[in-house]
Design an enzyme around this catalytic site. Sequence first.
Site, PDB file in Angstrom:
ATOM      1  CG  ASP A  42      33.840  41.183  40.272  1.00  0.00           C
ATOM      2  OD1 ASP A  42      35.056  41.450  40.120  1.00  0.00           O
ATOM      3  OD2 ASP A  42      33.273  41.257  41.391  1.00  0.00           O
ATOM      4  CG  ASP A  68      29.918  33.314  44.945  1.00  0.00           C
ATOM      5  OD1 ASP A  68      31.157  33.158  44.959  1.00  0.00           O
ATOM      6  OD2 ASP A  68      29.207  33.206  45.963  1.00  0.00           O
ATOM      7  CB  SER A 148      49.920  36.026  46.811  1.00  0.00           C
ATOM      8  OG  SER A 148      50.507  36.924  47.732  1.00  0.00           O
ATOM      9  CE1 TYR A 161      44.934  36.800  49.633  1.00  0.00           C
ATOM     10  CE2 TYR A 161      47.248  36.945  50.216  1.00  0.00           C
ATOM     11  CZ  TYR A 161      46.233  37.136  49.302  1.00  0.00           C
ATOM     12  OH  TYR A 161      46.514  37.645  48.062  1.00  0.00           O
ATOM     13  CE  LYS A 165      45.612  34.619  46.697  1.00  0.00           C
ATOM     14  NZ  LYS A 165      44.864  34.635  45.435  1.00  0.00           N
ATOM     15  N   PRO A 191      51.871  38.379  42.626  1.00  0.00           N
ATOM     16  CG  PRO A 191      49.928  39.485  42.008  1.00  0.00           C
ATOM     17  CD  PRO A 191      50.441  38.149  42.420  1.00  0.00           C
ATOM     18  N   GLY A 195      48.676  48.310  44.899  1.00  0.00           N
ATOM     19  CA  GLY A 195      47.853  49.384  45.475  1.00  0.00           C
ATOM     20  C   GLY A 195      46.393  49.298  45.087  1.00  0.00           C
TER      21      GLY A 195
HETATM   22  N1  LIG Z   1      46.507  43.504  46.073  1.00  0.00           N
HETATM   23  C1  LIG Z   1      47.610  42.803  46.302  1.00  0.00           C
HETATM   24  O1  LIG Z   1      48.590  43.322  46.867  1.00  0.00           O
HETATM   25  C2  LIG Z   1      47.710  41.382  45.865  1.00  0.00           C
HETATM   26  C3  LIG Z   1      46.647  40.680  45.342  1.00  0.00           C
HETATM   27  N2  LIG Z   1      46.803  39.359  44.964  1.00  0.00           N
HETATM   28  C4  LIG Z   1      45.693  38.587  44.428  1.00  0.00           C
HETATM   29  O2  LIG Z   1      45.243  39.195  43.220  1.00  0.00           O
HETATM   30  C5  LIG Z   1      43.839  38.969  43.052  1.00  0.00           C
HETATM   31  C6  LIG Z   1      43.130  40.303  42.830  1.00  0.00           C
HETATM   32  O3  LIG Z   1      43.378  41.135  43.950  1.00  0.00           O
HETATM   33  P1  LIG Z   1      42.985  42.693  43.997  1.00  0.00           P
HETATM   34  O4  LIG Z   1      42.661  43.189  42.653  1.00  0.00           O
HETATM   35  O5  LIG Z   1      44.026  43.355  44.786  1.00  0.00           O
HETATM   36  O6  LIG Z   1      41.667  42.606  44.900  1.00  0.00           O
HETATM   37  P2  LIG Z   1      40.361  43.538  44.917  1.00  0.00           P
HETATM   38  O7  LIG Z   1      39.735  43.273  46.243  1.00  0.00           O
HETATM   39  O8  LIG Z   1      40.677  44.929  44.534  1.00  0.00           O
HETATM   40  O9  LIG Z   1      39.454  42.902  43.758  1.00  0.00           O
HETATM   41  C7  LIG Z   1      38.998  41.586  43.853  1.00  0.00           C
HETATM   42  C8  LIG Z   1      37.824  41.400  42.915  1.00  0.00           C
HETATM   43  O10 LIG Z   1      37.383  40.042  43.068  1.00  0.00           O
HETATM   44  C9  LIG Z   1      35.951  40.055  43.174  1.00  0.00           C
HETATM   45  N3  LIG Z   1      35.482  38.914  43.947  1.00  0.00           N
HETATM   46  C10 LIG Z   1      35.676  38.682  45.272  1.00  0.00           C
HETATM   47  N4  LIG Z   1      35.042  37.559  45.638  1.00  0.00           N
HETATM   48  C11 LIG Z   1      34.441  37.061  44.522  1.00  0.00           C
HETATM   49  C12 LIG Z   1      33.637  35.922  44.273  1.00  0.00           C
HETATM   50  N5  LIG Z   1      33.286  35.064  45.241  1.00  0.00           N
HETATM   51  N6  LIG Z   1      33.218  35.707  43.005  1.00  0.00           N
HETATM   52  C13 LIG Z   1      33.540  36.581  42.015  1.00  0.00           C
HETATM   53  N7  LIG Z   1      34.280  37.683  42.201  1.00  0.00           N
HETATM   54  C14 LIG Z   1      34.733  37.926  43.447  1.00  0.00           C
HETATM   55  C15 LIG Z   1      35.629  41.368  43.884  1.00  0.00           C
HETATM   56  O11 LIG Z   1      34.286  41.759  43.695  1.00  0.00           O
HETATM   57  C16 LIG Z   1      36.635  42.302  43.244  1.00  0.00           C
HETATM   58  O12 LIG Z   1      36.129  42.892  42.074  1.00  0.00           O
HETATM   59  C17 LIG Z   1      43.382  38.232  44.326  1.00  0.00           C
HETATM   60  O13 LIG Z   1      43.345  36.841  44.075  1.00  0.00           O
HETATM   61  C18 LIG Z   1      44.474  38.547  45.326  1.00  0.00           C
HETATM   62  O14 LIG Z   1      44.582  37.563  46.322  1.00  0.00           O
HETATM   63  C19 LIG Z   1      47.994  38.714  45.095  1.00  0.00           C
HETATM   64  C20 LIG Z   1      49.073  39.368  45.606  1.00  0.00           C
HETATM   65  C21 LIG Z   1      49.018  40.735  46.019  1.00  0.00           C
HETATM   66  C1  LIG Z   2      47.603  40.663  49.324  1.00  0.00           C
HETATM   67  C2  LIG Z   2      48.840  39.901  49.174  1.00  0.00           C
HETATM   68  O1  LIG Z   2      48.865  38.877  48.550  1.00  0.00           O
HETATM   69  C3  LIG Z   2      49.983  40.410  49.763  1.00  0.00           C
HETATM   70  C4  LIG Z   2      51.095  39.524  49.964  1.00  0.00           C
HETATM   71  O2  LIG Z   2      50.051  41.540  50.085  1.00  0.00           O
END
Ligand SMILES: NC(=O)C1=CN([C@@H]2O[C@H](COP(=O)(O)OP(=O)(O)OC[C@H]3O[C@@H](n4cnc5c(N)ncnc54)[C@H](O)[C@@H]3O)[C@@H](O)[C@H]2O)C=CC1
Ligand SMILES: CC(=O)C(C)=O
Length: 265
Positions: A42, A68, A148, A161, A165, A191, A195
Amino acid sequence: MREEIHMSLSGKVAAVTGAAQGIGKAIALRLAKDGADIILLDVKHDILLQTGKEIEALGRKTISLTADISNRDQFHATLAEGAKALGGLDIMVNNAGICQVRQVIDIQPDEFEKIFRINVDGTLWGIQGAAKLFKDKGTKGKIINACSIAGHDAFPLLGAYSATKFAVRALTQAAAKELASSGITVNAYCPGIVGTDMWVSIDKGMAEITGAEIGSTYKKYVDGIALGRVETGDDVAGFVSYLASSDADYMTGQSVMIDGGLVYR
Ligand SMILES: NC(=O)C1=CN([C@@H]2O[C@H](COP(=O)(O)OP(=O)(O)OC[C@H]3O[C@@H](n4cnc5c(N)ncnc54)[C@H](O)[C@@H]3O)[C@@H](O)[C@H]2O)C=CC1
Ligand SMILES: CC(=O)C(C)=O
């Protein structure tokens, strides 16, 4: 019997990007409970160390590395360092990603470039880095990407976004076809509304553009979920656990909805 199921990844090493929080953290903990040792990656090193402590408490080996994912050389070098430290790599979870909220007509070149560099390039570099490590050791590894529901259906105000995806889904299919002959599978999880911090910022961004009250856009989307509740990181992690297991050996190139019933394909 239950214990056997939870140790299905015993002796395996998994790498998870974006493992400091949210879905990535839930996946890292779940794969550790399944028996895998975990390489944590991360940009947020301090909170990544907390994930590492929780994995150690489960009795697994782990290493927390700052990388990164949009920086190809740094990402590949860090992944290789992690694999060396933990004795190999069997499962690569390309989870890290960012979101942006903007009308398509307002998207600016720098932000469009940024989201593609992280969500698309970062996934591509992860596929490449893992495939090289798998091929070097003849490992029939598994690559698992974060897609997603927005990778199947573009969402308003999430145009950039959604485009990233869709691109992740395309890379998942192409890599699956190319790597199948090496015994490597490539799949993705899709997903719905989870939350995490990502949705806090989506809700805020949407409120700024539409004038909606804070919390109301999130509620509107959650109200549309057939199973009637917001998704948790553990809901996603349970599916990733399956994709990482030998039960998914005959599956490749798929980007599968895990959304409680929101987008149907
Ligand atoms: N939260 C949601 O409703 C949904 C999320 N997703 C996908 O799931 C994955 C995780 O999402 P969440 O946990 O919700 O997001 P989040 O924002 O809570 O966590 C994302 C993590 O990725 C890390 N990150 C961001 N840019 C980075 C980089 N350049 N290099 C290394 N690490 C990096 C951040 O520091 C963070 O720890 C993402 O790919 C997101 O698009 C998909 C569908 C729904
Ligand atoms: C963050 C994300 O992928 C949606 C659809 O909520």
